[in-house]
Motif scaffolding. Structure first.
Motif, PDB file in Angstrom:
ATOM      1  N   ARG A 105      -1.840 -27.136 -24.236  1.00 57.63           N
ATOM      2  CA  ARG A 105      -2.486 -25.995 -23.621  1.00 57.63           C
ATOM      3  C   ARG A 105      -2.520 -24.860 -24.654  1.00 57.63           C
ATOM      4  NH1 ARG A 105      -0.132 -26.122 -17.376  1.00 57.63           N
ATOM      5  NH2 ARG A 105      -0.647 -28.325 -17.042  1.00 57.63           N
ATOM      6  N   ALA A 106      -3.512 -24.007 -24.532  1.00 59.45           N
ATOM      7  CA  ALA A 106      -3.666 -22.919 -25.492  1.00 59.45           C
ATOM      8  C   ALA A 106      -4.348 -21.744 -24.815  1.00 59.45           C
ATOM      9  CB  ALA A 106      -4.498 -23.382 -26.692  1.00 59.45           C
ATOM     10  N   ARG A 107      -4.111 -20.576 -25.332  1.00 60.07           N
ATOM     11  CA  ARG A 107      -4.864 -19.396 -24.888  1.00 60.07           C
ATOM     12  C   ARG A 107      -6.266 -19.510 -25.480  1.00 60.07           C
ATOM     13  NH1 ARG A 107      -1.106 -16.239 -22.505  1.00 60.07           N
ATOM     14  NH2 ARG A 107       1.025 -16.291 -23.332  1.00 60.07           N
ATOM     15  N   ILE A 108      -7.291 -19.501 -24.635  1.00 57.03           N
ATOM     16  CA  ILE A 108      -8.652 -19.763 -25.124  1.00 57.03           C
ATOM     17  C   ILE A 108      -9.468 -18.492 -25.339  1.00 57.03           C
ATOM     18  CG2 ILE A 108      -8.701 -22.081 -24.166  1.00 57.03           C
ATOM     19  CD1 ILE A 108     -10.502 -20.973 -21.903  1.00 57.03           C
ATOM     20  N   GLY A 109      -8.837 -17.327 -25.202  1.00 58.18           N
ATOM     21  CA  GLY A 109      -9.511 -16.090 -25.552  1.00 58.18           C
ATOM     22  C   GLY A 109     -10.856 -15.938 -24.866  1.00 58.18           C
ATOM     23  N   SER A 110     -11.861 -15.581 -25.659  1.00 58.23           N
ATOM     24  CA  SER A 110     -13.163 -15.242 -25.095  1.00 58.23           C
ATOM     25  C   SER A 110     -13.931 -16.417 -24.518  1.00 58.23           C
ATOM     26  CB  SER A 110     -14.021 -14.550 -26.156  1.00 58.23           C
ATOM     27  OG  SER A 110     -13.601 -13.217 -26.317  1.00 58.23           O
ATOM     28  N   THR A 111     -13.461 -17.631 -24.697  1.00 58.40           N
ATOM     29  CA  THR A 111     -14.077 -18.746 -23.988  1.00 58.40           C
ATOM     30  C   THR A 111     -13.974 -18.519 -22.482  1.00 58.40           C
ATOM     31  OG1 THR A 111     -13.425 -20.162 -25.840  1.00 58.40           O
ATOM     32  CG2 THR A 111     -14.170 -21.272 -23.850  1.00 58.40           C
ATOM     33  N   ARG A 114       5.689  -6.008 -30.490  1.00 60.19           N
ATOM     34  CA  ARG A 114       6.970  -6.229 -29.820  1.00 60.19           C
ATOM     35  C   ARG A 114       7.215  -5.186 -28.736  1.00 60.19           C
ATOM     36  NH1 ARG A 114       8.567  -7.318 -35.547  1.00 60.19           N
ATOM     37  NH2 ARG A 114       8.718  -9.595 -35.708  1.00 60.19           N
ATOM     38  N   THR A 115       6.727  -3.977 -28.950  1.00 62.45           N
ATOM     39  CA  THR A 115       6.905  -2.916 -27.963  1.00 62.45           C
ATOM     40  C   THR A 115       6.056  -3.144 -26.723  1.00 62.45           C
ATOM     41  OG1 THR A 115       7.420  -1.304 -29.692  1.00 62.45           O
ATOM     42  CG2 THR A 115       6.681  -0.423 -27.571  1.00 62.45           C
ATOM     43  N   HIS A 116       4.835  -3.632 -26.918  1.00 61.83           N
ATOM     44  CA  HIS A 116       3.868  -3.697 -25.820  1.00 61.83           C
ATOM     45  C   HIS A 116       3.538  -5.117 -25.359  1.00 61.83           C
ATOM     46  CE1 HIS A 116       2.923   0.597 -26.149  1.00 61.83           C
ATOM     47  NE2 HIS A 116       2.925   0.441 -27.461  1.00 61.83           N
ATOM     48  N   ARG A 117       4.222  -6.129 -25.868  1.00 66.00           N
ATOM     49  CA  ARG A 117       3.816  -7.506 -25.606  1.00 66.00           C
ATOM     50  C   ARG A 117       3.860  -7.878 -24.126  1.00 66.00           C
ATOM     51  NH1 ARG A 117       8.126 -11.095 -28.751  1.00 66.00           N
ATOM     52  NH2 ARG A 117       6.707 -12.729 -28.062  1.00 66.00           N
ATOM     53  N   PHE A 118       4.691  -7.195 -23.338  1.00 64.57           N
ATOM     54  CA  PHE A 118       4.801  -7.517 -21.915  1.00 64.57           C
ATOM     55  C   PHE A 118       4.092  -6.489 -21.031  1.00 64.57           C
ATOM     56  CE2 PHE A 118       8.775  -9.420 -23.710  1.00 64.57           C
ATOM     57  CZ  PHE A 118       8.352 -10.732 -23.628  1.00 64.57           C
ATOM     58  N   ARG A 119       3.335  -5.605 -21.635  1.00 64.24           N
ATOM     59  CA  ARG A 119       2.655  -4.570 -20.873  1.00 64.24           C
ATOM     60  C   ARG A 119       1.520  -5.171 -20.047  1.00 64.24           C
ATOM     61  NH1 ARG A 119      -0.388   0.771 -23.416  1.00 64.24           N
ATOM     62  NH2 ARG A 119      -1.392   1.461 -21.462  1.00 64.24           N
ATOM     63  N   ASP A 179       1.949 -13.223 -16.223  1.00 66.63           N
ATOM     64  CA  ASP A 179       2.933 -14.190 -16.721  1.00 66.63           C
ATOM     65  C   ASP A 179       2.731 -14.366 -18.229  1.00 66.63           C
ATOM     66  OD1 ASP A 179       4.558 -16.335 -17.357  1.00 66.63           O
ATOM     67  OD2 ASP A 179       3.870 -17.606 -15.711  1.00 66.63           O
ATOM     68  N   PRO A 180       3.739 -14.062 -19.047  1.00 69.56           N
ATOM     69  CA  PRO A 180       3.549 -14.118 -20.501  1.00 69.56           C
ATOM     70  C   PRO A 180       3.704 -15.508 -21.105  1.00 69.56           C
ATOM     71  CG  PRO A 180       5.759 -13.357 -20.040  1.00 69.56           C
ATOM     72  CD  PRO A 180       5.077 -13.534 -18.695  1.00 69.56           C
ATOM     73  N   LEU A 181       4.062 -16.487 -20.298  1.00 70.76           N
ATOM     74  CA  LEU A 181       4.377 -17.815 -20.819  1.00 70.76           C
ATOM     75  C   LEU A 181       3.180 -18.753 -20.726  1.00 70.76           C
ATOM     76  CD1 LEU A 181       7.900 -18.369 -19.206  1.00 70.76           C
ATOM     77  CD2 LEU A 181       7.368 -17.420 -21.469  1.00 70.76           C
ATOM     78  N   VAL A 225       3.584 -14.993 -31.774  1.00 74.27           N
ATOM     79  CA  VAL A 225       3.020 -14.149 -30.715  1.00 74.27           C
ATOM     80  C   VAL A 225       2.680 -14.963 -29.469  1.00 74.27           C
ATOM     81  CG1 VAL A 225       2.145 -12.405 -32.309  1.00 74.27           C
ATOM     82  CG2 VAL A 225       0.703 -14.369 -31.730  1.00 74.27           C
ATOM     83  N   THR A 226       3.288 -16.129 -29.350  1.00 72.86           N
ATOM     84  CA  THR A 226       2.956 -17.038 -28.251  1.00 72.86           C
ATOM     85  C   THR A 226       3.208 -16.406 -26.897  1.00 72.86           C
ATOM     86  OG1 THR A 226       3.723 -18.817 -29.696  1.00 72.86           O
ATOM     87  CG2 THR A 226       3.283 -19.381 -27.399  1.00 72.86           C
ATOM     88  N   VAL A 227       4.354 -15.747 -26.765  1.00 73.13           N
ATOM     89  CA  VAL A 227       4.750 -15.172 -25.482  1.00 73.13           C
ATOM     90  C   VAL A 227       4.237 -13.740 -25.407  1.00 73.13           C
ATOM     91  CG1 VAL A 227       6.681 -14.556 -23.987  1.00 73.13           C
ATOM     92  CG2 VAL A 227       6.782 -16.641 -25.371  1.00 73.13           C
TER      93      VAL A 227
END
Length: 402
Positions: A86-92, A166-171, A240-242, A263-265
């Motif tokens: 599985r992968a983050r597919i962005g603008s797809t 790192r500061t904003h990754r879970f925003r 969900d960041p995972l 930067v996966t999570v």
């Protein structure tokens, strides 16, 4: 989220580090038989040779399915990229969202000529922006003139430095917040007069879908596309960041870090309806094939899907002669051309397309860096995959693994 060439270029700092890794993970490690050099595997190896950490591609043809991989799933190891990754597919993601919007048009619940003001009074205003002049078609086709919010360094800081990531990754971002970032800037041109790739338009579309139906774009994508097509590996993660299920790690280079950053999570609400989905190569292929076959849209909306305008700027530079419809891009090739949508987001890059009849398709995913050479190798893979003589035929890839 973006479809821009420069998004790939920003990861160049990884190239030297991964150059010492083997280009191809031994297939026998998990029972996949060796393959010849003349098919899909050779094209995947060529992509990997330009610098990515891991590469995975699947090609579907009337003769069957072929899958190939190269590089590694985790930087600094020999772990292979999982076959069912599985992968983050962005603008797809935009192709899925546009399909929902067109289904609503077919049901009479929306019109492509509806203005933003009709559905969201007062949302688009200030700095010369005017929702009374922007239609649903403009939003879907990147002809609205709205500023592309990921370009705003202050509004979207996590794209710029490792410290900010790192500061904003879970925003968690709302669509309204991201639209507000875009509205700090004047429009690039009057609506309908030019093309400028802008994810902002898809944030606005998500709010229109919700206003018109009472349900979120994620619910519509799930109910109207994922469930009917049986796409169980495709998800809208929300906050969900995972990435759940097998997947490679995603990496990005930043100017304030000497080494690549994992930067996966991360929270992908930053992409929303324009870039948040997680999927697999097999399922992206299935979706695009169903879309091109007419399984998801009525004939009138299918025709609107393909009504296109010439691209411009970075998109035209990366894919010369390309045209953009409603959530799909046409790319010409020596053998005719193909419809699809590419995507680049945190650590993951997706290239996906299918022939006009939906009979041949490919999805390519790579992690980590890439540059113009990577795009050139990806375009070669696409040309081979989408012609009867090319990669993904009986001689290439890894059997019919999903």
């Amino acid at each position: 989220m973006t479809l821009r060439r420069r998004t790939v270029v920003t990861a160049l700092g990884l190239t030297a580090l991964v150059g010492a890794l083997p280009a191809t993970t031994p297939a026998a490690a998990d029972g996949c038989p060796p393959v010849g050099d003349g098919g899909l595997q050779a094209d995947v190896d060529a992509v990997a040779a330009t610098g990515p950490v891991g590469v995975l591609a699947q090609v579907t043809t009337p003769h069957g399915t072929r899958t190939a991989r190269a590089g590694t799933a985790v930087l600094g190891t020999a772990l292979p990229v999982p076959w069912p990754s599985r992968a983050r597919i962005g603008s797809t993601t935009k192709a899925f969202t546009a399909t929902v919007a067109l289904q609503l048009v077919g049901e009479g619940r929306l019109s492509l000529d509806d203005t933003v003001e009709r559905w969201l009074p007062g949302l688009i205003t200030g700095n010369g922006n005017d929702g009374r002049a922007i239609t649903v078609r403009h939003l879907l086709q990147h002809t609205s003139g709205l500023y592309d919010y990921p370009e705003d360094a202050a509004g979207v800081p996590q794209l710029r430095t490792a410290e900010a990531f790192r500061t904003h990754r879970f925003r968690t971002y709302s669509a309204a917040e991201l639209i507000a970032v875009a509205l700090r800037h004047p429009p690039g041109f009057p609506p309908g007069t030019a093309f400028n790739y802008s994810t902002t338009g898809y944030q606005v579309i998500s709010l229109i879908i919700e206003k018109a139906t009472g349900e979120s774009w994620e619910r519509h994508v799930t109910r109207r596309i994922l469930r009917p097509l049986g796409l169980r590996g495709t998800t809208a993660p929300g906050s969900d960041p995972l990435i759940h299920g097998p997947h490679p790690r995603g990496y990005r280079s930043f100017p304030d870090e000497p080494h690549p950053v994992d930067v996966t999570v991360c929270n992908q609400t930053l992409g929303g309806a324009g870039g948040a989905l997680i999927s697999t190569p097999a399922e992206v292929n299935s979706f695009l094939a169903a879309l091109q076959r007419g399984d998801l849209l009525r004939p009138a909306e299918q025709a609107e899907l393909h009504r296109s305008v010439a691209t411009a700027g970075d998109v035209a530079e990366a894919w010369p002669g390309s045209r953009y419809g409603l959530g799909l891009m046409w790319t010409p090739s020596p053998h005719g051309g193909y419809w699809g949508h590419h995507g680049d987001t945190f650590g993951f890059h997706t290239r996906a397309a299918t022939t006009p009849d939906g009979r041949r398709g490919f999805t390519l995913v790579w992690t980590g860096p890439g540059d113009e050479a990577t795009e050139a190798a990806a375009n070669t893979l696409a040309a081979h995959a989408l012609t009867a003589e090319g990669g993904g035929g009986p001689e290439g890839g890894c059997g019919s693994r999903p």
